[in-house]
Enzyme design. Sequence first.
Site, PDB file in Angstrom:
ATOM      1  CE  LYS A   1      44.896  35.407  32.666  1.00  0.00           C
ATOM      2  NZ  LYS A   1      44.796  34.784  33.995  1.00  0.00           N
TER       3      LYS A   1
ATOM      4  CD  GLU B   1      38.009  50.599  32.144  1.00  0.00           C
ATOM      5  OE1 GLU B   1      38.174  51.369  33.117  1.00  0.00           O
ATOM      6  OE2 GLU B   1      37.559  50.976  31.055  1.00  0.00           O
TER       7      GLU B   1
ATOM      8  CB  CYS C   1      40.515  49.882  39.877  1.00  0.00           C
ATOM      9  SG  CYS C   1      38.794  49.785  39.401  1.00  0.00           S
TER      10      CYS C   1
ATOM     11  CD  GLU D   1      45.953  50.320  41.846  1.00  0.00           C
ATOM     12  OE1 GLU D   1      46.599  49.683  41.007  1.00  0.00           O
ATOM     13  OE2 GLU D   1      44.738  50.571  41.726  1.00  0.00           O
TER      14      GLU D   1
HETATM   15  P1  NDP Z   1      47.596  41.927  37.179  1.00  0.00           P
HETATM   16  O1  NDP Z   1      47.363  43.161  36.428  1.00  0.00           O
HETATM   17  O2  NDP Z   1      48.901  41.227  36.994  1.00  0.00           O
HETATM   18  O3  NDP Z   1      46.451  40.828  36.889  1.00  0.00           O
HETATM   19  C1  NDP Z   1      45.241  41.063  36.268  1.00  0.00           C
HETATM   20  C2  NDP Z   1      44.996  40.012  35.188  1.00  0.00           C
HETATM   21  O4  NDP Z   1      45.984  40.131  34.169  1.00  0.00           O
HETATM   22  C3  NDP Z   1      45.104  38.576  35.699  1.00  0.00           C
HETATM   23  O5  NDP Z   1      44.154  37.779  35.021  1.00  0.00           O
HETATM   24  C4  NDP Z   1      46.516  38.213  35.299  1.00  0.00           C
HETATM   25  O6  NDP Z   1      46.744  36.832  35.184  1.00  0.00           O
HETATM   26  C5  NDP Z   1      46.628  38.890  33.950  1.00  0.00           C
HETATM   27  N1  NDP Z   1      48.002  39.105  33.505  1.00  0.00           N
HETATM   28  C6  NDP Z   1      49.123  39.197  34.257  1.00  0.00           C
HETATM   29  N2  NDP Z   1      50.203  39.396  33.466  1.00  0.00           N
HETATM   30  C7  NDP Z   1      49.770  39.403  32.185  1.00  0.00           C
HETATM   31  C8  NDP Z   1      50.395  39.550  30.917  1.00  0.00           C
HETATM   32  N3  NDP Z   1      51.694  39.747  30.811  1.00  0.00           N
HETATM   33  N4  NDP Z   1      49.636  39.506  29.808  1.00  0.00           N
HETATM   34  C9  NDP Z   1      48.311  39.335  29.893  1.00  0.00           C
HETATM   35  N5  NDP Z   1      47.656  39.176  31.072  1.00  0.00           N
HETATM   36  C10 NDP Z   1      48.366  39.216  32.202  1.00  0.00           C
HETATM   37  O7  NDP Z   1      47.367  42.213  38.696  1.00  0.00           O
HETATM   38  P2  NDP Z   1      48.030  41.519  39.975  1.00  0.00           P
HETATM   39  O8  NDP Z   1      47.106  40.525  40.454  1.00  0.00           O
HETATM   40  O9  NDP Z   1      49.428  41.042  39.739  1.00  0.00           O
HETATM   41  O10 NDP Z   1      48.115  42.772  40.933  1.00  0.00           O
HETATM   42  C11 NDP Z   1      49.196  43.690  40.813  1.00  0.00           C
HETATM   43  C12 NDP Z   1      48.693  45.077  41.022  1.00  0.00           C
HETATM   44  O11 NDP Z   1      47.821  45.453  39.951  1.00  0.00           O
HETATM   45  C13 NDP Z   1      47.851  45.272  42.269  1.00  0.00           C
HETATM   46  O12 NDP Z   1      48.613  45.436  43.402  1.00  0.00           O
HETATM   47  C14 NDP Z   1      47.066  46.481  41.903  1.00  0.00           C
HETATM   48  O13 NDP Z   1      47.858  47.609  42.132  1.00  0.00           O
HETATM   49  C15 NDP Z   1      46.833  46.315  40.439  1.00  0.00           C
HETATM   50  N6  NDP Z   1      45.498  45.756  40.127  1.00  0.00           N
HETATM   51  C16 NDP Z   1      44.553  46.605  39.699  1.00  0.00           C
HETATM   52  C17 NDP Z   1      43.304  46.121  39.430  1.00  0.00           C
HETATM   53  C18 NDP Z   1      42.243  47.031  38.939  1.00  0.00           C
HETATM   54  O14 NDP Z   1      41.071  46.676  38.986  1.00  0.00           O
HETATM   55  N7  NDP Z   1      42.583  48.194  38.441  1.00  0.00           N
HETATM   56  C19 NDP Z   1      42.936  44.723  39.631  1.00  0.00           C
HETATM   57  C20 NDP Z   1      44.041  43.892  40.052  1.00  0.00           C
HETATM   58  C21 NDP Z   1      45.257  44.421  40.291  1.00  0.00           C
HETATM   59  P3  NDP Z   1      47.132  35.924  36.457  1.00  0.00           P
HETATM   60  O15 NDP Z   1      46.037  34.952  36.508  1.00  0.00           O
HETATM   61  O16 NDP Z   1      48.445  35.277  36.141  1.00  0.00           O
HETATM   62  O17 NDP Z   1      47.243  36.806  37.640  1.00  0.00           O
END
Ligand code: NDP
Length: 510
Positions: A195, A270, A304, A404
């Site tokens: 996904k 991660e 990240c 973060e």
């Molecule tokens: P998320 O962690 O919410 O999104 C990452 C992925 O997880 C997306 O595909 C998202 O789907 C999916 N997801 C969201 N909620 C769920 C759930 N309950 N169960 C399973 N999958 C889920 O990141 P955000 O985009 O909301 O960003 C929020 C914060 O997360 C950022 O500000 C940053 O701090 C951190 N982040 C860290 C990353 C990293 O590489 N370590 C990458 C991205 C974010 P959907 O398509 O709905 O978004």
Amino acid sequence: MQAVSHPPANADEILHNVPRVDGVVPMYVGGAWRLAADGATRDVCNPANGLAIATVAEGGAADAEAAILAARRAFDDGPWGTMSAADRAALLFKLADAIDAHREEFMRIDTLNNGKPLRETEYDAVDAANCFRYYAGLATKPHGQTFDVPAPSQTFTVREPIGVCGQIVPWNYPLLMAVWKLAPALAAGNVCVLKPSELTPLSTIRLAALFEELEFPAGVVNVVLGPGATVGHTLAASALVDKIAFTGGTKTGRSIMHDATSNLKKISLELGGKSPNVVFADADFDTAVDYALFGIFANAGQVCSAGSRLILQRSLHDRFVERLVERAQKIRVGDGFDPQTEMGPIISPVHRERVESYIRAGEEEGAQLLCGGNRLGGPLASGNFIAPTIFDDTSPGMRIVQEEIFGPVLVVQTFDDEAQAVALANDTVYGLAGAVFTNDIAKAHRVIRKMRAGITWINTYHPTYNEAPWGGYKQSGIGRELGTYGYDAYTEVKQINVNLDVAPSGWFGQ
Ligand code: NDP
């Protein structure tokens, strides 16, 4: 900071090869293209100007379940699991070549959908092909061990695929994060339901079309689109999924870990970071300034492992900060398609709000804003742009130091001696990455060994290799991706004991 303006990219031309069903970008399930079961769609935008670039299927729980079933059938009854490692590898090598052949196209799709400059998406596309190559090579290498156990037994291990892998990735490296998940899983003989983020699904769908062209068996790779709360949750909770692998925020990681308890599936996380970049006064000044900028402003800080805390030795502080601000203000911000652009937009208006709320929090908590902190107007007003931002005079308890931000916001901290540098470096709940800059090699090693982080650098920041493990300590995650560690994370280990003296033992009822 200089704003770089650019005419809007031609989305139709860039997305020409992205599959459509009735004009909508579909999901790839069981070797076929399908729209959402309930017909839902959503628009995907270019973050550099807010314009819609494609309409994509908005899947839900029913679509995720269909993809899981397709994957289940492919794993339980399909040819993938019984295919020789050499045959799997041959297909993966072909896929790597196909990505290379379409490199320019992948670069442009991700620059259009994510906003990052072409020089960054070029790196991603090259690395994506090489990641498949690395794991294709690894598939045919020895993976088991033999053990010297008491006679008459011969004992050894084999590594076997885990089964159906649910894989959830974010928007900051759309193509590369998908590939980091798919390549080791497929090489090890698993099948996948991936996904992508709702915000950036286009390069993943284009990649799925390459899997179809190369005739990977149906159901081995499935791409399901839709929100994390429904599609992601279904993957994490399903009893038919054997492993869940996730990259994203720590809060989401916690929820996925909770969902995964349903069948105690294997889990790799991660997650986020607040990574320290420690600079000693004896460091090579220009190199350290250069990498301090690269550490935080690459991909507009949406990384990240970003070096989001710059920890400076006091005697160096004033001169270093002065040069840093001078250079940050020269960064050319704009549309990633402009070759002049050095930093692109924030991924979405919602995320920009989030980054801005941290900037406000920093000011309210009394940190000194040295540069940036503002949206960019003029020709960039319709995109989600924020100027490169640096805060000084911070204290360790501030939210901008602890949390973060995931944007182009650097916080400066100051230390007097090595022990204090280490204490500050380790003073968050995260432990993903960290760096130290010094010309004293013994000191560099001492500090790195004391840093509680999974990925570290000495006199550099950010280089990432397919060959080396990637992952975090503390609340930055569980497990490792990439390298042999990343392959092992997609395998079960089976112990096999062979009796070399076939005779009754006589233990009972003689
Ligand atoms: P998320 O962690 O919410 O999104 C990452 C992925 O997880 C997306 O595909 C998202 O789907 C999916 N997801 C969201 N909620 C769920 C759930 N309950 N169960 C399973 N999958 C889920 O990141 P955000 O985009 O909301 O960003 C929020 C914060 O997360 C950022 O500000 C940053 O701090 C951190 N982040 C860290 C990353 C990293 O590489 N370590 C990458 C991205 C974010 P959907 O398509 O709905 O978004």
